[in-house]
Design a protein around this motif. Structure first.
Motif, PDB file in Angstrom:
ATOM      1  N   PHE A   1       0.843  -1.197   0.000  1.00  0.00           N
ATOM      2  CA  PHE A   1       0.000   0.000   0.000  1.00  0.00           C
ATOM      3  C   PHE A   1       0.879   1.248   0.000  1.00  0.00           C
ATOM      4  O   PHE A   1       1.787   1.389   0.806  1.00  0.00           O
ATOM      5  CB  PHE A   1      -0.896  -0.009   1.242  1.00  0.00           C
ATOM      6  CG  PHE A   1      -1.867   1.146   1.295  1.00  0.00           C
ATOM      7  CD1 PHE A   1      -3.102   1.060   0.675  1.00  0.00           C
ATOM      8  CD2 PHE A   1      -1.539   2.320   1.967  1.00  0.00           C
ATOM      9  CE1 PHE A   1      -3.997   2.118   0.729  1.00  0.00           C
ATOM     10  CE2 PHE A   1      -2.428   3.379   2.023  1.00  0.00           C
ATOM     11  CZ  PHE A   1      -3.663   3.275   1.403  1.00  0.00           C
ATOM     12  N   ARG A   2       0.588   2.173  -0.947  1.00  0.00           N
ATOM     13  CA  ARG A   2       1.287   3.456  -1.033  1.00  0.00           C
ATOM     14  C   ARG A   2       0.247   4.563  -1.139  1.00  0.00           C
ATOM     15  O   ARG A   2      -0.382   4.724  -2.183  1.00  0.00           O
ATOM     16  CB  ARG A   2       2.204   3.523  -2.261  1.00  0.00           C
ATOM     17  CG  ARG A   2       3.336   2.524  -2.280  1.00  0.00           C
ATOM     18  CD  ARG A   2       4.150   2.737  -3.554  1.00  0.00           C
ATOM     19  NE  ARG A   2       5.146   1.699  -3.738  1.00  0.00           N
ATOM     20  CZ  ARG A   2       5.913   1.603  -4.833  1.00  0.00           C
ATOM     21  NH1 ARG A   2       5.747   2.480  -5.829  1.00  0.00           N
ATOM     22  NH2 ARG A   2       6.792   0.638  -4.941  1.00  0.00           N
ATOM     23  N   PHE A   3       0.067   5.282  -0.060  1.00  0.00           N
ATOM     24  CA  PHE A   3      -0.953   6.322  -0.062  1.00  0.00           C
ATOM     25  C   PHE A   3      -0.523   7.478  -0.954  1.00  0.00           C
ATOM     26  O   PHE A   3       0.561   8.030  -0.821  1.00  0.00           O
ATOM     27  CB  PHE A   3      -1.197   6.828   1.362  1.00  0.00           C
ATOM     28  CG  PHE A   3      -2.317   7.830   1.457  1.00  0.00           C
ATOM     29  CD1 PHE A   3      -3.637   7.423   1.443  1.00  0.00           C
ATOM     30  CD2 PHE A   3      -2.041   9.186   1.540  1.00  0.00           C
ATOM     31  CE1 PHE A   3      -4.669   8.338   1.531  1.00  0.00           C
ATOM     32  CE2 PHE A   3      -3.056  10.110   1.622  1.00  0.00           C
ATOM     33  CZ  PHE A   3      -4.381   9.687   1.615  1.00  0.00           C
ATOM     34  N   ASN A   4      -1.411   7.857  -1.897  1.00  0.00           N
ATOM     35  CA  ASN A   4      -1.105   8.933  -2.843  1.00  0.00           C
ATOM     36  C   ASN A   4      -2.426   9.562  -3.304  1.00  0.00           C
ATOM     37  O   ASN A   4      -3.269   8.900  -3.907  1.00  0.00           O
ATOM     38  CB  ASN A   4      -0.333   8.381  -4.037  1.00  0.00           C
ATOM     39  CG  ASN A   4       0.070   9.469  -5.015  1.00  0.00           C
ATOM     40  OD1 ASN A   4      -0.049  10.667  -4.731  1.00  0.00           O
ATOM     41  ND2 ASN A   4       0.550   9.062  -6.173  1.00  0.00           N
ATOM     42  N   TRP A   5      -2.600  10.867  -3.026  1.00  0.00           N
ATOM     43  CA  TRP A   5      -3.819  11.587  -3.398  1.00  0.00           C
ATOM     44  C   TRP A   5      -3.840  12.013  -4.864  1.00  0.00           C
ATOM     45  O   TRP A   5      -4.867  12.463  -5.360  1.00  0.00           O
ATOM     46  CB  TRP A   5      -3.983  12.834  -2.526  1.00  0.00           C
ATOM     47  CG  TRP A   5      -4.674  12.593  -1.223  1.00  0.00           C
ATOM     48  CD1 TRP A   5      -4.122  12.656   0.015  1.00  0.00           C
ATOM     49  CD2 TRP A   5      -6.053  12.241  -1.030  1.00  0.00           C
ATOM     50  NE1 TRP A   5      -5.058  12.357   0.982  1.00  0.00           N
ATOM     51  CE2 TRP A   5      -6.254  12.109   0.366  1.00  0.00           C
ATOM     52  CE3 TRP A   5      -7.133  12.021  -1.881  1.00  0.00           C
ATOM     53  CZ2 TRP A   5      -7.495  11.759   0.914  1.00  0.00           C
ATOM     54  CZ3 TRP A   5      -8.365  11.674  -1.342  1.00  0.00           C
ATOM     55  CH2 TRP A   5      -8.535  11.549   0.048  1.00  0.00           C
ATOM     56  N   SER A   6      -2.716  11.889  -5.557  1.00  0.00           N
ATOM     57  CA  SER A   6      -2.629  12.417  -6.926  1.00  0.00           C
ATOM     58  C   SER A   6      -3.689  11.865  -7.869  1.00  0.00           C
ATOM     59  O   SER A   6      -4.268  12.619  -8.670  1.00  0.00           O
ATOM     60  CB  SER A   6      -1.226  12.154  -7.502  1.00  0.00           C
ATOM     61  OG  SER A   6      -0.250  12.836  -6.747  1.00  0.00           O
TER      62      SER A   6
ATOM     63  N   LEU B   1     -10.157   3.290  -3.267  1.00  0.00           N
ATOM     64  CA  LEU B   1      -9.123   2.707  -2.404  1.00  0.00           C
ATOM     65  C   LEU B   1      -7.949   2.198  -3.232  1.00  0.00           C
ATOM     66  O   LEU B   1      -6.783   2.395  -2.863  1.00  0.00           O
ATOM     67  CB  LEU B   1      -9.728   1.571  -1.574  1.00  0.00           C
ATOM     68  CG  LEU B   1      -8.757   0.814  -0.657  1.00  0.00           C
ATOM     69  CD1 LEU B   1      -8.175   1.748   0.388  1.00  0.00           C
ATOM     70  CD2 LEU B   1      -9.443  -0.368   0.004  1.00  0.00           C
TER      71      LEU B   1
ATOM     72  N   TYR C   1      -7.114   3.298  -6.236  1.00  0.00           N
ATOM     73  CA  TYR C   1      -6.456   4.455  -6.849  1.00  0.00           C
ATOM     74  C   TYR C   1      -5.484   5.138  -5.895  1.00  0.00           C
ATOM     75  O   TYR C   1      -4.377   5.509  -6.281  1.00  0.00           O
ATOM     76  CB  TYR C   1      -7.494   5.471  -7.322  1.00  0.00           C
ATOM     77  CG  TYR C   1      -8.340   5.023  -8.494  1.00  0.00           C
ATOM     78  CD1 TYR C   1      -8.045   3.870  -9.209  1.00  0.00           C
ATOM     79  CD2 TYR C   1      -9.463   5.757  -8.889  1.00  0.00           C
ATOM     80  CE1 TYR C   1      -8.830   3.460 -10.266  1.00  0.00           C
ATOM     81  CE2 TYR C   1     -10.250   5.354  -9.955  1.00  0.00           C
ATOM     82  CZ  TYR C   1      -9.938   4.202 -10.638  1.00  0.00           C
ATOM     83  OH  TYR C   1     -10.714   3.798 -11.688  1.00  0.00           O
ATOM     84  N   VAL C   2      -5.912   5.353  -4.657  1.00  0.00           N
ATOM     85  CA  VAL C   2      -5.071   6.116  -3.720  1.00  0.00           C
ATOM     86  C   VAL C   2      -4.025   5.254  -3.027  1.00  0.00           C
ATOM     87  O   VAL C   2      -3.072   5.793  -2.444  1.00  0.00           O
ATOM     88  CB  VAL C   2      -5.934   6.830  -2.652  1.00  0.00           C
ATOM     89  CG1 VAL C   2      -6.912   7.786  -3.290  1.00  0.00           C
ATOM     90  CG2 VAL C   2      -6.661   5.839  -1.754  1.00  0.00           C
ATOM     91  N   GLY C   3      -4.175   3.924  -3.077  1.00  0.00           N
ATOM     92  CA  GLY C   3      -3.225   3.078  -2.372  1.00  0.00           C
ATOM     93  C   GLY C   3      -2.451   2.107  -3.233  1.00  0.00           C
ATOM     94  O   GLY C   3      -1.338   1.696  -2.864  1.00  0.00           O
ATOM     95  N   TYR C   4      -3.009   1.743  -4.381  1.00  0.00           N
ATOM     96  CA  TYR C   4      -2.366   0.713  -5.202  1.00  0.00           C
ATOM     97  C   TYR C   4      -2.288   1.133  -6.663  1.00  0.00           C
ATOM     98  O   TYR C   4      -2.361   0.286  -7.559  1.00  0.00           O
ATOM     99  CB  TYR C   4      -3.143  -0.602  -5.083  1.00  0.00           C
ATOM    100  CG  TYR C   4      -3.179  -1.173  -3.690  1.00  0.00           C
ATOM    101  CD1 TYR C   4      -2.137  -1.981  -3.215  1.00  0.00           C
ATOM    102  CD2 TYR C   4      -4.247  -0.903  -2.836  1.00  0.00           C
ATOM    103  CE1 TYR C   4      -2.160  -2.498  -1.937  1.00  0.00           C
ATOM    104  CE2 TYR C   4      -4.278  -1.417  -1.545  1.00  0.00           C
ATOM    105  CZ  TYR C   4      -3.237  -2.215  -1.101  1.00  0.00           C
ATOM    106  OH  TYR C   4      -3.265  -2.717   0.176  1.00  0.00           O
TER     107      TYR C   4
END
Length: 239
Positions: A5-10, A114, A116-119
């Motif tokens: 999991f990599r949290f990313n709001w982009s 979920l 999109y923002v994490g995986y």
């Protein structure tokens, strides 16, 4: 390939993710405005001879109107003995189908966000993720078309059955020349009208989102890569 999991709001700032947020919101409004409805209409019977009568019809989701009792058995109305009478029509299938599509769309939008923002790194490094997302998004666009059209028709049945014309055709005393039947107090069906509007809005949003998801698939990338190759043509012949 790392799959953690990599949290990313982009991605949410891009059309792909932003439209999913819109889909999530419109799905919530769709099923909330339909499934939470309940109302009561009051029917007045104006009798030429005798006292006037008042009846009430209470109805709610999922709108099995033929189970809503309008008159108890063997009741005297305007000097007429009426048998047990129910409203006419049943819009439960279209209403429940509409709500089911809205709930499933809500859950899928949340799951997609979920991812999109994490995986997103896994999503874009594989062929399966974008292709699966595109197929499901296109399927939901079709389901919104079918369910919204069916529910729009079902809502017309609800309005007719609970209105003056529908109730007057159902009640036996209303067929007498000396009796006038009229719905004198209507429940506002604004939220049901809004649910239909949101249903067709969802159709537009999901159909538009299908294009942005399609751009993530290898079908689109292969098409884009093949166009420059086709446009270059053969090189000049040596002299």
């Amino acid at each position: 390939m790392q799959t953690g999991f990599r949290f990313n709001w982009s991605p949410v700032k891009e059309p792909l993710g932003f439209v999913k947020v819109v889909e999530w919101l419109t799905a919530v409004f769709s099923f909330a405005s339909c499934s939470g409805f309940s109302g009561r209409n009051f029917v007045s019977l104006f009798c030429a001879a005798g006292n006037n009568e008042t009846l009430d019809a209470s109805f709610s989701y999922p709108f099995r109107l033929n189970q809503v009792r309008l008159v108890e058995g063997n009741v005297s109305l305007c000097n007429h003995t009426s048998t047990e009478t129910h409203l006419v029509g049943d819009s439960s299938s279209s209403a429940e189908f509409f709500v089911a599509v809205a709930v499933l769309a809500f859950l899928y939008s949340m799951a997609a966000l979920l991812v999109y923002v994490g995986y997103m790194h896994v999503y874009r490094d594989s062929d399966f993720g974008p292709m699966f997302d595109f197929v499901v998004t296109a399927a939901f666009a079709f389901l919104w078309l079918v369910s919204s059209s069916a529910w729009a028709r079902g809502l017309q049945v609800v309005k007719y059955a609970t209105g003056t014309e529908g109730i007057a055709s159902t009640l036996l005393p209303c067929r007498d020349a000396g009796v006038t039947c009229e719905v004198t107090e209507f429940t506002s069906m604004r939220t049901l009208n809004i649910s239909v509007v949101f249903g067709f809005l969802n159709l537009i949003v999901w159909a538009g989102n299908a294009w942005f998801v399609y751009k993530e698939t290898r079908w689109h990338s292969q098409k884009v890569n093949s166009q420059p190759a086709a446009g270059r043509g053969p090189g000049p012949a040596p002299i």
